[in-house]
Design a protein around this motif. Structure first.
Motif, PDB file in Angstrom:
ATOM      1  N   GLN A 206       0.832  -1.206   0.000  1.00 37.40           N
ATOM      2  CA  GLN A 206       0.000   0.000   0.000  1.00 37.40           C
ATOM      3  C   GLN A 206       0.866   1.255   0.000  1.00 37.40           C
ATOM      4  O   GLN A 206       0.549   2.241  -0.686  1.00 37.40           O
ATOM      5  CB  GLN A 206      -0.926  -0.008   1.219  1.00 37.40           C
ATOM      6  CG  GLN A 206      -1.978  -1.108   1.192  1.00 37.40           C
ATOM      7  CD  GLN A 206      -2.635  -1.343   2.547  1.00 37.40           C
ATOM      8  OE1 GLN A 206      -2.267  -0.719   3.548  1.00 37.40           O
ATOM      9  NE2 GLN A 206      -3.585  -2.256   2.589  1.00 37.40           N
ATOM     10  N   PHE A 207       1.950   1.221   0.749  1.00 43.43           N
ATOM     11  CA  PHE A 207       2.869   2.353   0.775  1.00 43.43           C
ATOM     12  C   PHE A 207       3.438   2.623  -0.609  1.00 43.43           C
ATOM     13  O   PHE A 207       3.493   3.775  -1.061  1.00 43.43           O
ATOM     14  CB  PHE A 207       4.013   2.097   1.760  1.00 43.43           C
ATOM     15  CG  PHE A 207       5.137   3.086   1.648  1.00 43.43           C
ATOM     16  CD1 PHE A 207       5.046   4.336   2.244  1.00 43.43           C
ATOM     17  CD2 PHE A 207       6.283   2.789   0.911  1.00 43.43           C
ATOM     18  CE1 PHE A 207       6.077   5.264   2.124  1.00 43.43           C
ATOM     19  CE2 PHE A 207       7.312   3.705   0.781  1.00 43.43           C
ATOM     20  CZ  PHE A 207       7.204   4.948   1.386  1.00 43.43           C
ATOM     21  N   GLU A 209       2.189   1.847  -3.536  1.00 46.19           N
ATOM     22  CA  GLU A 209       1.132   2.387  -4.403  1.00 46.19           C
ATOM     23  C   GLU A 209       0.973   3.886  -4.178  1.00 46.19           C
ATOM     24  O   GLU A 209       0.883   4.670  -5.136  1.00 46.19           O
ATOM     25  CB  GLU A 209      -0.195   1.671  -4.128  1.00 46.19           C
ATOM     26  CG  GLU A 209      -0.231   0.230  -4.598  1.00 46.19           C
ATOM     27  CD  GLU A 209      -1.527  -0.459  -4.206  1.00 46.19           C
ATOM     28  OE1 GLU A 209      -2.439   0.232  -3.694  1.00 46.19           O
ATOM     29  OE2 GLU A 209      -1.621  -1.684  -4.403  1.00 46.19           O
ATOM     30  N   GLN A 210       0.931   4.298  -2.918  1.00 45.40           N
ATOM     31  CA  GLN A 210       0.793   5.718  -2.592  1.00 45.40           C
ATOM     32  C   GLN A 210       2.030   6.498  -3.024  1.00 45.40           C
ATOM     33  O   GLN A 210       1.920   7.617  -3.545  1.00 45.40           O
ATOM     34  CB  GLN A 210       0.577   5.880  -1.077  1.00 45.40           C
ATOM     35  CG  GLN A 210       0.400   7.324  -0.608  1.00 45.40           C
ATOM     36  CD  GLN A 210      -0.905   7.944  -1.073  1.00 45.40           C
ATOM     37  OE1 GLN A 210      -1.842   7.220  -1.430  1.00 45.40           O
ATOM     38  NE2 GLN A 210      -0.968   9.263  -1.084  1.00 45.40           N
ATOM     39  N   PHE A 211       3.195   5.905  -2.846  1.00 44.52           N
ATOM     40  CA  PHE A 211       4.440   6.578  -3.227  1.00 44.52           C
ATOM     41  C   PHE A 211       4.450   6.883  -4.717  1.00 44.52           C
ATOM     42  O   PHE A 211       4.751   8.013  -5.135  1.00 44.52           O
ATOM     43  CB  PHE A 211       5.648   5.695  -2.869  1.00 44.52           C
ATOM     44  CG  PHE A 211       6.970   6.310  -3.232  1.00 44.52           C
ATOM     45  CD1 PHE A 211       7.643   7.131  -2.341  1.00 44.52           C
ATOM     46  CD2 PHE A 211       7.531   6.091  -4.486  1.00 44.52           C
ATOM     47  CE1 PHE A 211       8.839   7.718  -2.681  1.00 44.52           C
ATOM     48  CE2 PHE A 211       8.742   6.672  -4.840  1.00 44.52           C
ATOM     49  CZ  PHE A 211       9.409   7.497  -3.943  1.00 44.52           C
ATOM     50  N   GLU A 213       1.964   7.093  -6.769  1.00 47.24           N
ATOM     51  CA  GLU A 213       0.898   8.059  -7.093  1.00 47.24           C
ATOM     52  C   GLU A 213       1.380   9.482  -6.830  1.00 47.24           C
ATOM     53  O   GLU A 213       1.155  10.385  -7.647  1.00 47.24           O
ATOM     54  CB  GLU A 213      -0.340   7.752  -6.250  1.00 47.24           C
ATOM     55  CG  GLU A 213      -1.505   8.708  -6.506  1.00 47.24           C
ATOM     56  CD  GLU A 213      -2.721   8.382  -5.643  1.00 47.24           C
ATOM     57  OE1 GLU A 213      -3.374   9.339  -5.189  1.00 47.24           O
ATOM     58  OE2 GLU A 213      -2.997   7.190  -5.422  1.00 47.24           O
ATOM     59  N   GLU A 214       2.065   9.689  -5.715  1.00 45.67           N
ATOM     60  CA  GLU A 214       2.569  11.031  -5.400  1.00 45.67           C
ATOM     61  C   GLU A 214       3.761  11.397  -6.284  1.00 45.67           C
ATOM     62  O   GLU A 214       3.933  12.570  -6.661  1.00 45.67           O
ATOM     63  CB  GLU A 214       2.974  11.076  -3.925  1.00 45.67           C
ATOM     64  CG  GLU A 214       1.799  10.915  -2.966  1.00 45.67           C
ATOM     65  CD  GLU A 214       2.203  10.933  -1.520  1.00 45.67           C
ATOM     66  OE1 GLU A 214       3.374  11.297  -1.217  1.00 45.67           O
ATOM     67  OE2 GLU A 214       1.365  10.597  -0.651  1.00 45.67           O
TER      68      GLU A 214
END
Length: 217
Positions: A206-207, A209-211, A213-214
């Motif tokens: 999950q981390f 994926e968020q990384f 995206e940002e």
């Protein structure tokens, strides 16, 4: 556990705390305590010799080779000399030394030369501390220590690196997830370790994926 063994554990705890007083934050005494607690938690279900598990957990990173120019002999030597001064029997000392010599991820590149239930438990605990939220924090602390980039899309992930390439650590922290951290769930030894690893592994996914995206905005 006998009163003598309890005293040896306490002496070892104080020795390790003093020795690692100025250690890099990802491999400091707090890391040792987390691995100790995880080892005890896993051992409650998986069994093993509690005295050896506690000593092995406390001493497993007494002189991590990555902070000693890659020298893998220093940690076992320090542990052996300390345990001899504590009058620990030779059989137990040999077991602890073998745990220290074989616990590291880098040994998976050549095939682990020794195994025991106690090593399997401590190794699972050590690997659990390398994943999940704390594992992410430790990865970036060590990446900063090495002055590695957080992420560089031009640096390709190397999934087939040698032991020497791994020890050099010339990679980005994000690449380190693929080169080591995401592999650890599948390398757990015990059913308890496997179960505990699942949630931490999902959190890393999950981390990432968020990384990304940002990063891409």
């Amino acid at each position: 556990m006998t009163p003598t063994q309890t005293k040896i554990i306490e002496n070892t705890r104080q020795f390790v705390k003093q020795t690692l007083e100025n250690a890099e934050a990802g491999h400091d005494f707090w890391h040792i305590l987390r691995v100790l607690k995880l080892s005890e938690k896993i051992g409650q279900t998986e069994g093993g010799d509690s005295f050896i598990i506690q000593l092995g957990a406390l001493l497993h990173d007494i002189a991590d080779s990555k902070f000693h120019n890659g020298d893998e002999t220093i940690g076992p030597k320090i542990a052996r000399e300390f345990l001899e001064k504590q009058h620990v029997d030779n059989k137990t000392i040999d077991h602890i030394v073998k745990i220290i010599e074989n616990i590291s991820f880098k040994n998976s590149f050549e095939g682990q030369k020794f195994t025991s239930k106690e090593l399997e438990i401590i190794q699972d605990a050590d690997r659990l501390d390398a994943i999940g939220a704390i594992g992410i924090a430790r990865a970036f602390v060590y990446g900063g220590h090495k002055n590695n980039p957080i992420y560089n899309p031009d640096l390709k992930v190397n999934l087939n690196m040698s032991k020497e390439e791994y020890k050099k650590g010339d990679t980005s922290t994000i690449n380190h997830f693929y080169e080591k951290l995401l592999k650890l769930k599948g390398m757990m030894n015990t059913p308890t370790g496997i179960k505990l690893a699942e949630k931490r592994h999902r959190f890393m996914e999950q981390f990432l994926e968020q990384f990304y995206e940002e990063w891409e905005v």
